[in-house]
Design a protein around this motif. Structure first.
Motif, PDB file in Angstrom:
ATOM      1  N   THR A  66      29.640  36.385  38.874  1.00  0.00           N
ATOM      2  CA  THR A  66      29.001  37.591  38.090  1.00  0.00           C
ATOM      3  C   THR A  66      29.596  39.092  38.493  1.00  0.00           C
ATOM      4  O   THR A  66      30.769  39.038  39.364  1.00  0.00           O
ATOM      5  CB  THR A  66      27.594  37.735  38.495  1.00  0.00           C
ATOM      6  OG1 THR A  66      27.655  38.243  39.995  1.00  0.00           O
ATOM      7  CG2 THR A  66      26.697  36.278  38.299  1.00  0.00           C
ATOM      8  N   GLU A  67      29.378  39.838  37.671  1.00  0.00           N
ATOM      9  CA  GLU A  67      29.614  41.179  37.685  1.00  0.00           C
ATOM     10  C   GLU A  67      29.552  41.607  39.253  1.00  0.00           C
ATOM     11  O   GLU A  67      30.398  42.294  39.872  1.00  0.00           O
ATOM     12  CB  GLU A  67      29.376  42.161  36.915  1.00  0.00           C
ATOM     13  CG  GLU A  67      29.711  42.202  35.329  1.00  0.00           C
ATOM     14  CD  GLU A  67      31.256  42.273  35.412  1.00  0.00           C
ATOM     15  OE1 GLU A  67      31.821  43.284  36.003  1.00  0.00           O
ATOM     16  OE2 GLU A  67      32.174  41.510  34.758  1.00  0.00           O
ATOM     17  N   LYS A  70      32.319  40.495  41.326  1.00  0.00           N
ATOM     18  CA  LYS A  70      33.583  41.151  41.040  1.00  0.00           C
ATOM     19  C   LYS A  70      33.735  42.444  41.837  1.00  0.00           C
ATOM     20  O   LYS A  70      34.755  42.945  42.273  1.00  0.00           O
ATOM     21  CB  LYS A  70      33.822  41.326  39.503  1.00  0.00           C
ATOM     22  CG  LYS A  70      34.146  39.758  38.774  1.00  0.00           C
ATOM     23  CD  LYS A  70      34.397  39.879  37.378  1.00  0.00           C
ATOM     24  CE  LYS A  70      34.357  38.689  36.563  1.00  0.00           C
ATOM     25  NZ  LYS A  70      34.468  38.868  35.377  1.00  0.00           N
ATOM     26  N   GLU A  71      32.590  43.010  41.481  1.00  0.00           N
ATOM     27  CA  GLU A  71      32.160  44.588  42.366  1.00  0.00           C
ATOM     28  C   GLU A  71      32.488  44.244  43.930  1.00  0.00           C
ATOM     29  O   GLU A  71      33.018  45.306  44.327  1.00  0.00           O
ATOM     30  CB  GLU A  71      30.951  45.086  41.855  1.00  0.00           C
ATOM     31  CG  GLU A  71      30.812  45.422  40.379  1.00  0.00           C
ATOM     32  CD  GLU A  71      29.743  45.855  39.978  1.00  0.00           C
ATOM     33  OE1 GLU A  71      28.663  46.102  41.032  1.00  0.00           O
ATOM     34  OE2 GLU A  71      29.502  46.167  38.827  1.00  0.00           O
TER      35      GLU A  71
END
Length: 92
Positions: A66-67, A70-71
Motif C-alpha cells: 500500500t501507499e 511505500k511511505e
C-alpha cells in the motif's frame, strides 16, 4: 553498500537491510523508526542482527503493498541517509 527494496511474497511485503558501522547509529536509526511508527500508526517487522537492521513492511489486512508501506520505506531511506551521511561525526 545499501540494499535495494525488494518485494517478497508469502505474505507480500517490502524488505530491505541497512548496515551500520556503529552501534550508536544503528540505535538512532531504530529509535527514529519507532518514532515514525508512533506518528503514523503503521508498523514494520524490524529485525536486528548485530550491525544490520532488516525491515519487512506490509499492511496486514490486505495482500498488496500500500501507499503507507511505500511511505514508510521512503522514510526509512531518508532516515538512514540522515544518520549515516549527514551526521556530525566522522564515524559511519
Amino acid at each position: 553498500p545499501v540494499d535495494k527494496w525488494e518485494k517478497v511474497k508469502s505474505p507480500l511485503r517490502l524488505r530491505k537491510s541497512f548496515k551500520f558501522m556503529s552501534t550508536q547509529k544503528r540505535n538512532a536509526f531504530v529509535e527514529g523508526l519507532f518514532e515514525h511508527e508512533e506518528k503514523t500508526r503503521h508498523n514494520a517487522v524490524i529485525t536486528i542482527d548485530e550491525d544490520k537492521v532488516t525491515l519487512d513492511i506490509r499492511t496486514k489486512d490486505v495482500d498488496q503493498i500500500t501507499e503507507l508501506d511505500k511511505e514508510y520505506a521512503k522514510y526509512a531511506d531518508v532516515l538512514f541517509k540522515d544518520i549515516v551521511y549527514n551526521s556530525s561525526s566522522d564515524e559511519y
